[in-house]
Design an enzyme around this catalytic site. Sequence first.
Site, mmCIF file in Angstrom:
data_model
loop_
_atom_site.group_PDB
_atom_site.id
_atom_site.type_symbol
_atom_site.label_atom_id
_atom_site.label_comp_id
_atom_site.label_asym_id
_atom_site.label_seq_id
_atom_site.Cartn_x
_atom_site.Cartn_y
_atom_site.Cartn_z
ATOM 1 N N ASP A 1 0.837 -1.192 0.000
ATOM 2 C CA ASP A 1 0.000 0.000 0.000
ATOM 3 C C ASP A 1 0.879 1.252 0.000
ATOM 4 O O ASP A 1 1.866 1.330 0.733
ATOM 5 C CB ASP A 1 -0.881 -0.038 1.258
ATOM 6 C CG ASP A 1 -1.856 1.112 1.322
ATOM 7 O OD1 ASP A 1 -2.696 1.208 0.413
ATOM 8 O OD2 ASP A 1 -1.778 1.910 2.271
ATOM 9 N N GLU B 1 1.724 -0.338 -5.024
ATOM 10 C CA GLU B 1 0.817 0.758 -5.338
ATOM 11 C C GLU B 1 1.742 1.959 -5.462
ATOM 12 O O GLU B 1 2.205 2.499 -4.455
ATOM 13 C CB GLU B 1 -0.210 0.966 -4.223
ATOM 14 C CG GLU B 1 -1.237 2.020 -4.572
ATOM 15 C CD GLU B 1 -2.194 2.346 -3.416
ATOM 16 O OE1 GLU B 1 -3.358 2.626 -3.697
ATOM 17 O OE2 GLU B 1 -1.773 2.322 -2.245
#
Lengths: 693, 100
Positions: A348, A385
């Site tokens: 993330d 990401e």
Amino acid sequence: MIRIDDCPTHELNGIKYRCGRVRPFGASIISNDAINFSIFSKDAEACELLLYHNGEAEPFAVIPFPEEFRIGNVFSMIVYGLDYENLEYGYRFDGKYAPQEGYWFDKTKILLDPYAKLVSGRDTWGEVPDYSNTFQHRGRVIPEDYDWEGDKPLEIPMNDLIIYEMHVRSFTRDASSNVKYKGTFAGLLEKIPYLKELGVNCVELLPIFEFDEFENSRENNGERLYNYWGYSTVNFYAPKAGYAASAPFGLAAEELKNMVKQLHKAGIEVILDVVFNHTAEGNEQGPYISYRGIDNRTYYLLTPEGYYYNFSGCGNTMNCNNAVVRNCILDCLRYWVSDYHIDGFRFDLASILSRDENGAPMTSPPLLEALAHDAVLGKSKLIAEAWDAGGLYQVGSFPAWGRWAEWNGKYRDCVRKFVKSGAECGPELVYRLQGSPDLYSNRSAEASINFITCHDGFTLYDLVAYNEKHNLANGEDNRDGSNDNDSWNCGAEGETDDAEINALRRRQVKNAAALLLLSRGIPMLLSGDEFLNTQSGNNNAYCQDNLISWLDWKKSEENKDVLEFFKTLIAFRKAHPVLRRTDFYADKNSTDYPELSFHGINPWALNTSEPFLTFGFMYAESQKDYPVAEDAFIYCAVNAHWEEHDIKLPVIPEGMGWEVVAYSGDDALQHTRIENQVHLMPRSLMLLIGKKI
Amino acid sequence: MFDFNITENNGDMTVKLKGRLDATVAPQLHAKMSEFQGKSIKKVTFDAGELEYIASAGLRVIIFAKQKLGADTEIFMKDVSEDVQSVIEMTGCDNFVTII
């Protein structure tokens, strides 16, 4: 051999102990009743170990670490006579308190071990915690053995993956799931037959490390809101106890390991969404849980004034390129691969991991390089990401060392716009279908995780049913969530009885799914999209533990045609390796046709430098080049125009003919033979295969 | 309190469990069952009628039975409480333990 250092040397109030072993960090069972505790702190002046019986407010033992138990910056101790099943532990650290210099020591705070392998305190999801208890997140000790029955990470080649992103609780929490252990790892297990039938071979789980669903919990119109997604880690080594039906028995680790083992038996890999960019301790007003009170200056990026940098948008930023934190992250991922057989990780806001101790982006971030080259992680999937909340956007340029893949946000934006008749995206779509060679020419199509929807944003159905986000239920006056969704409601906002609009929505979902599953690169689906799951227009359901987030399995019956369409396309992708080639090859192959070609209304005639809405693309698959039984031509005719169109098909070798594999406009056309040209209704897509007749 | 009783007759072994099978007592049961390694045990039945609690350490005793008493040894549990049955199911032990 009998160890001569395995006997107590100290005793305090009946508890026997001795100097411990510095490695491994954490709490490790070393014999039937002896446990080794080891923890790092550079700046602490003193440390105490606190031992509790399960759930009790007061410790049954508090043992200060004698100075001789500290080696370097590590405090370690072996304690005897312990029952690991009825034991919780924490630490207290003493040291300087000077926030302006980054020191936050408070000897009254009881802290969670960053290396705790299990955490109690939130064992049953949604059970309101007793906040009068001064020790909220409590370390537990588990035996680190497991009967894997020969299992290991599957190592499915990256280019063969079909990823299915899911939230463990949302997947089976609703009664319509018909599983016994709803909303848990054990519940997911019961849906393995469904996943096999769908055809996906990888599940990517939203965060499953221990987090606190009550963080920032509040009520909105009588509805309790939670930290539902869990992008706020309390502990990186422990599975989220509230996701385990067996957590009250202290068996969350066993339950998760069994889930992984059974998924592997079904040929399905497990990728974890991991959140190393920040922790649940938040900013200066946040709670003491662990890192802040153990070694604040080591674990967090701090401004010169001692404040927390906030590149995560969540209050703090982990100091990922500090050598100690870097090792902590490496240890953690190695643990999940070796002890849980996890197949890969999606990071993330991974761009934060490329920032130095002052927050500046680095060209060769040591953490990312270490992860790329790590021995234990050598076959693990690493997915970034590739952006962060501080404005760093690295899609196409994330430091990769040939190992990292990226969520391709440009793929998502392009396909969304094109499908809703964004002709200007036609030229870009040509690149996206090829695996984005414009972004990854120095890598491969394996670097491109193609997706149209993910947990963050509209579901695929909502993408074609809503123009605007509808997030009032989040209690933020609809300010939260993205305003740039590239969505189109097809003529009415939300649910409608208009049959034409509903039919168009189904077509649009099928059109988008087909483009995704026929693109080179790695497709990622959002769970529930295959049967038109809706969040009623909420594009940021991070706090919704209710029907907004929970999959409604009744829709899998109601929307069977869509589900069947997905299954057909997934099976087709798996059957045709030409779709999964990764080196961007598009020139002629053994068929004497270009391996991937683009066509207009007329074959071989598409001006890819000008906007277009109607086109075709064709793969030529030769049995000489691929492990397939016979040559095949795969043609996808795409009409994103609001008017119907005829598209002439390319001539294929004599003796071969075209057959419909799937048509978003009419399922009845499946398996019918087609000569020379296809007729596409407005906004539809037809997949054909050319083979021997 | 935990107590157990093991009987064995011609490869058919019954382990009667009583009370809380936790980490403090599991090693004793484990040690006793280890004595049957290599004795061609065909079937192990855990009689759980009076078993009140089982978790990590107790499951390890059952897994041990599966791993070490013989490759073809069948494992049964009888008269299990709802809690014990849940633990067996949630952790996947029902893949090799037949609940009767």
